[in-house]
Design a protein around this motif. Sequence first.
Motif, PDB file in Angstrom:
ATOM      1  N   ASP A  36     -28.401  -8.123  -1.934  1.00 30.55           N
ATOM      2  CA  ASP A  36     -29.505  -8.970  -1.473  1.00 30.55           C
ATOM      3  C   ASP A  36     -30.076  -9.773  -2.638  1.00 30.55           C
ATOM      4  O   ASP A  36     -29.415  -9.954  -3.663  1.00 30.55           O
ATOM      5  N   SER A  37     -31.333 -10.250  -2.484  1.00 30.30           N
ATOM      6  CA  SER A  37     -31.924 -11.126  -3.498  1.00 30.30           C
ATOM      7  C   SER A  37     -32.115 -10.457  -4.853  1.00 30.30           C
ATOM      8  O   SER A  37     -32.181 -11.139  -5.877  1.00 30.30           O
ATOM      9  N   ALA A  42     -30.749 -16.876  -8.193  1.00 29.69           N
ATOM     10  CA  ALA A  42     -31.836 -17.664  -7.619  1.00 29.69           C
ATOM     11  C   ALA A  42     -32.303 -18.673  -8.663  1.00 29.69           C
ATOM     12  O   ALA A  42     -31.828 -18.681  -9.797  1.00 29.69           O
ATOM     13  N   GLY A  67     -29.880 -13.667  -0.758  1.00 26.04           N
ATOM     14  CA  GLY A  67     -31.226 -13.200  -0.494  1.00 26.04           C
ATOM     15  C   GLY A  67     -31.485 -12.902   0.977  1.00 26.04           C
ATOM     16  O   GLY A  67     -30.926 -13.541   1.875  1.00 26.04           O
ATOM     17  N   HIS A 224     -39.098  -8.823  -6.824  1.00 20.13           N
ATOM     18  CA  HIS A 224     -38.190  -9.770  -7.479  1.00 20.13           C
ATOM     19  C   HIS A 224     -38.548  -9.969  -8.955  1.00 20.13           C
ATOM     20  O   HIS A 224     -39.701 -10.228  -9.289  1.00 20.13           O
TER      21      HIS A 224
END
Length: 265
Positions: A36-37, A42, A67, A224
Motif C-alpha cells: 500500500d502507500s 509518492a 496507495g 505516512h
Amino acid sequence: MPSIPSILSLLGLATTALSAPNAYPKRAQTVYMAGDSTMAKASGATTGWGVYLPYSLSLPVVNKAIGGRSARSFTVEGRFDEIIKLVQPNDIVIIEFGHNDGGSLTPTDNGRTDCPGAGSETCTSTYNGQTVTVLTYPAYLINAGKALVAKGAKVIVSSPTPNNPWESGTFTYSPSRFTTYSKSAAQQIGSSAMFVDHGQYTANIFKTMGKAKTDALFPSDHTHTSPAGADVVNKAFVKALLCGGGGFLKGFVKNATEGVEGVCV
C-alpha cells in the motif's frame, strides 16, 4: 548427395543455433513489491519505504505497491495477477499489507475491508451494487503466494509497519492481528515463503530515536512517513532481513548486519 556449399550452410546454421544461448546475458533475479502507500512511491511530503529498497539490494527492484490498497483490493483489481504473470523462477516478491484491511463490511463496504477471520472464512457483501464474496486477509495472501510459488518465485510476507508509536506522548506499540496473520500466511504458503517482522523492527528503531525525532518523520498524519522516514523504515526491513540470515535475499543485501541501525530481536 548434398553439395559441399549446402553442407557448409547446414553446419553454419547448427553452429549459430548452438551458440545462440551465449548471445543473451543471463537475467538477474528481480524483486517485486506488493503493498500500500506505506511502501509505494509518492510525491510531496511523504513517500513509501519501497523507494529506498533498491539502494540496499544488488538486484533490480520493481515496486508495484499503490496507495489505498488492501490485500483484498490488490487482488480484486488484478494487481497480484499482474505480478504473477511477470515473475520468473527465482524472482522474489515482497508482500506487505494491513493498513487498509481493517474496518467493517457493514453498513457500507469500502472495497478494501477483508472478511474477519484467520482462515478460510468468507463473507457476503454488497459493493458497488454487486453481491461479492470477501475472503480473509490470510486467504488473499496465501492465494497470491501459492500462485507466485507455482511460477517458481520466492515470497517474503512482511508485517505492516506501525503508525507513529509516539503519537500518544509515550511510546506504545503492540503488533496488530495482521502481523499474526502475515506470519501464518507465510507458513501456509510453504517452504518457498518466509516471514519478516518489519513492524517490530521499525517500532524498535522509532523507540530508540525518541519522540521528537520520530514525530518529525510523520509530517502529514500518523501513518505516512517523509522521505527521511521512509529511509528509516527501509533500514528496519533490511535489519530484520539480515538478522534472520538474509533468507531469499542472502548475498544480495549491500549492507552488513552491524552496518544497519537497530538490534536483532
